[in-house]
Design a protein around this motif. Structure first.
Motif, short mmCIF file in Angstrom:
data_model
loop_
_atom_site.label_atom_id
_atom_site.label_comp_id
_atom_site.label_asym_id
_atom_site.label_seq_id
_atom_site.Cartn_x
_atom_site.Cartn_y
_atom_site.Cartn_z
N GLY A 57 9.35 3.63 -12.30
CA GLY A 57 8.16 3.73 -11.46
C GLY A 57 7.07 2.76 -11.91
N GLU A 58 6.86 2.68 -13.23
CA GLU A 58 5.87 1.75 -13.76
C GLU A 58 6.25 0.31 -13.44
OE1 GLU A 58 3.07 2.18 -15.12
OE2 GLU A 58 2.98 4.25 -15.83
N HIS A 59 7.56 0.03 -13.50
CA HIS A 59 8.03 -1.32 -13.21
C HIS A 59 7.77 -1.68 -11.75
CE1 HIS A 59 10.34 -4.97 -13.56
NE2 HIS A 59 11.19 -4.57 -12.63
N ILE A 60 8.04 -0.75 -10.85
CA ILE A 60 7.78 -1.01 -9.43
C ILE A 60 6.30 -1.25 -9.18
CG2 ILE A 60 7.85 0.03 -7.13
CD1 ILE A 60 10.39 1.52 -8.01
N ALA A 61 5.46 -0.44 -9.80
CA ALA A 61 4.02 -0.62 -9.65
C ALA A 61 3.58 -1.98 -10.15
CB ALA A 61 3.28 0.51 -10.38
N SER A 62 4.15 -2.41 -11.28
CA SER A 62 3.80 -3.71 -11.85
C SER A 62 4.23 -4.84 -10.94
CB SER A 62 4.45 -3.87 -13.23
OG SER A 62 4.20 -5.15 -13.76
N ILE A 63 5.42 -4.73 -10.33
CA ILE A 63 5.92 -5.77 -9.43
C ILE A 63 5.00 -5.90 -8.21
CG2 ILE A 63 7.76 -6.34 -7.81
CD1 ILE A 63 9.74 -5.27 -9.84
N VAL A 102 2.81 9.13 -6.21
CA VAL A 102 3.27 10.52 -6.03
C VAL A 102 4.45 10.80 -6.97
CG1 VAL A 102 4.36 12.12 -4.42
CG2 VAL A 102 2.46 10.68 -3.66
N ILE A 103 5.41 9.88 -7.03
CA ILE A 103 6.57 10.05 -7.90
C ILE A 103 6.14 10.18 -9.35
CG2 ILE A 103 8.64 8.92 -8.80
CD1 ILE A 103 8.98 7.65 -6.02
N MET A 104 5.23 9.30 -9.78
CA MET A 104 4.78 9.33 -11.18
C MET A 104 4.03 10.63 -11.48
SD MET A 104 5.91 6.52 -12.49
CE MET A 104 4.95 6.40 -13.99
N GLY A 105 3.21 11.06 -10.53
CA GLY A 105 2.45 12.29 -10.75
C GLY A 105 3.34 13.50 -10.89
N TRP A 106 4.28 13.66 -9.97
CA TRP A 106 5.19 14.81 -10.05
C TRP A 106 6.14 14.67 -11.25
CZ3 TRP A 106 4.50 19.25 -7.83
CH2 TRP A 106 3.78 19.32 -6.64
N GLY A 107 6.52 13.42 -11.56
CA GLY A 107 7.41 13.22 -12.69
C GLY A 107 6.77 13.65 -14.00
N GLU A 108 5.50 13.34 -14.16
CA GLU A 108 4.82 13.73 -15.39
C GLU A 108 4.68 15.24 -15.53
OE1 GLU A 108 1.18 11.59 -15.26
OE2 GLU A 108 2.09 9.64 -15.73
N HIS A 165 0.83 -1.21 0.00
CA HIS A 165 0.00 0.00 0.00
C HIS A 165 0.86 1.25 0.00
CE1 HIS A 165 -2.29 3.24 2.04
NE2 HIS A 165 -3.29 2.79 1.31
N ASP A 166 1.89 1.25 0.87
CA ASP A 166 2.77 2.43 0.96
C ASP A 166 3.58 2.61 -0.32
OD1 ASP A 166 1.79 2.86 3.47
OD2 ASP A 166 3.54 2.10 4.54
N ILE A 167 4.05 1.49 -0.89
CA ILE A 167 4.82 1.59 -2.13
C ILE A 167 3.97 2.16 -3.25
CG2 ILE A 167 5.92 0.24 -3.96
CD1 ILE A 167 7.06 -1.58 -1.81
N ARG A 168 2.74 1.65 -3.38
CA ARG A 168 1.86 2.14 -4.44
C ARG A 168 1.58 3.64 -4.27
NH1 ARG A 168 -1.07 -2.77 -3.73
NH2 ARG A 168 -2.61 -1.64 -2.47
N LEU A 171 14.17 11.57 -17.37
CA LEU A 171 12.82 11.53 -16.82
C LEU A 171 12.08 10.29 -17.30
CD1 LEU A 171 10.54 12.85 -15.24
CD2 LEU A 171 9.95 14.17 -17.30
N GLU A 172 12.26 9.94 -18.57
CA GLU A 172 11.59 8.76 -19.10
C GLU A 172 12.07 7.50 -18.39
OE1 GLU A 172 10.83 6.44 -23.35
OE2 GLU A 172 12.05 8.26 -23.28
N ARG A 173 13.37 7.41 -18.10
CA ARG A 173 13.89 6.25 -17.37
C ARG A 173 13.28 6.18 -15.97
NH1 ARG A 173 18.91 8.17 -19.60
NH2 ARG A 173 19.57 6.87 -21.37
N MET A 174 13.15 7.35 -15.35
CA MET A 174 12.57 7.39 -14.00
C MET A 174 11.11 6.92 -14.01
SD MET A 174 12.02 10.65 -11.47
CE MET A 174 10.52 11.14 -12.34
N LEU A 175 10.35 7.40 -14.99
CA LEU A 175 8.94 7.01 -15.08
C LEU A 175 8.80 5.53 -15.40
CD1 LEU A 175 7.46 10.11 -16.96
CD2 LEU A 175 7.28 9.56 -14.52
N ASN A 176 9.68 5.01 -16.27
CA ASN A 176 9.63 3.59 -16.59
C ASN A 176 9.94 2.74 -15.36
OD1 ASN A 176 8.99 4.04 -19.27
ND2 ASN A 176 11.11 3.93 -19.98
#
Length: 371
Positions: A190-196, A163-169, A155-158, A183-188
């Protein structure tokens, strides 16, 4: 139960001769340690009386399956519902391994064939049953604590990743060309962590189910197209094409976790693809009995020697050096759905994962009304 307390045995047996013999075995001087008190035994002849007696600080239940008010495995089912933490050892007069094996599958800790019982065997069986039950209780408690901790961490990770993805965008309009690449690497990432975290959550749901899954008709077209849409959104440079028998009449026997099967296979086809623009083809074939979903990519392919190991099958488990928990989850879920997943080479290059699932009829309005 402390060392100073006697083991309390509940004997549920309607045959006087068998009950007398077991009582004599329990009273043998060789039972337990010399300094330990002799076991206490409570004898009842009916299931109804056993339900009442089990509440009186019982340590183990010796249960005959043929009683005046209950017969067969239903006797065990009723007793399993009545106990809380007390292990059950089934007593049977049938020299049939299947009876004991079925009893263990339905919740008994062990079983004894009456004609084979000796004082020593009875003592060992009772002691081992109590010990195993205590170990299982401790394991269940640890698993519950770990599940709660994992839920909190996920829950905390998500939330933090969100927050990271929102500010990153929002930074997209404020960085130069070089910054956009970072920035694209950072967002990718973040997406990977969310998927895991999502995959781990699905896997914990499978492990925590604790029994046979409640399979039902699932709309394959809806699940598949939804996961493809999400993959297209997440991987803009990837081309995903769907062909074959795809319509709203296709239903397979599965659970809501079917979406995790296709999400992980699609993510795997992109994540391990070495092409600048990965290409994935999803093809659906159906017949009267099964539906096959073929996910083909144009990546580097997988060596033959690695095709079984990549799922973490056999003794490899989660320690497999395959592609990780995602494919292990795919294999586990598909097997749970009474299907199979096959890995083959694609032509001229790449890999093909084919998921074959039992076909189910489309639920009708009458089905919903019946529920």
């Amino acid at each position: 139960m402390t060392n100073a307390e006697p083991t309390h045995i509940l004997l549920v047996e309607d045959n006087p001769a068998d009950a007398r013999l077991i009582t004599e075995y329990v009273s043998e001087s060789s039972w337990g340690d010399a300094d330990a008190p002799a076991p206490a035994i409570t004898h009842v002849e009916r299931l109804e009386a056993a339900r009442e007696a089990v509440a009186d600080d019982v340590d183990v239940v010796l249960l005959d399956l043929g009683l005046p008010d209950s017969t067969g495995v239903e006797t065990l089912d009723e007793m399993v519902q009545a106990v809380t933490t007390e292990p059950i050892v089934v007593l049977t007069g049938l020299e049939d391994e299947r009876v004991g094996e079925e009893a263990i599958e339905r919740g008994a800790q062990d079983y004894l064939v009456k004609d084979d019982i000796t004082p020593r065997l009875l003592q060992q069986t009772v002691q081992y049953a109590i010990s195993r039950e205590q170990q299982q209780q401790q394991l269940r408690q640890r698993n519950a604590e770990l599940a709660l901790l994992t839920q909190v961490v996920r829950h905390d990770i998500r939330n933090d990743v969100g927050v990271i993805m929102g500010w990153g965008e929002t930074l997209g309009d404020h960085v130069d060309a070089q910054g956009e690449a970072h920035l694209e690497r950072m967002l990718n990432a973040g997406e990977h962590i969310a998927s895991i975290t999502e995959t781990v959550g699905d896997f914990l749901d499978v492990l925590g189910d604790g029994g046979d899954p409640d399979l039902s008709p699932v709309d394959l077209e809806s699940v598949l197209t939804n996961e493809i849409d999400k993959a297209r959104s997440a991987y803009e440079d990837t081309t995903i094409t769907i062909t074959g028998d795809v319509d709203d009449a296709l239903h397979v026997t599965a659970t809501e976790l079917l979406s995790s099967v296709f999400r992980n296979l699609l993510n795997n086809a992109v994540a391990h693809n070495d092409k600048p623009e990965p290409e994935i083809t999803v093809h659906v074939e159906s017949n009267d009995e099964t539906i096959a979903v073929r996910i083909a990519d144009n990546g580097p392919g997988i060596p033959d020697s690695y095709k079984q190991e990549i799922f973490g099958r056999g003794e490899m488990g989660l320690e497999s050096s395959g592609s990780g928990i995602g494919l292990y989850l795919v294999d586990t879920l598909v097997e749970m759905f009474d299907g199979e997943v096959v890995l083959e080479d694609n032509e001229p290059e790449g890999s093909v994962f084919t998921v074959v699932l039992p076909r189910s009829r489309k639920p009708t309005e009458t089905d919903h009304e019946a529920v």
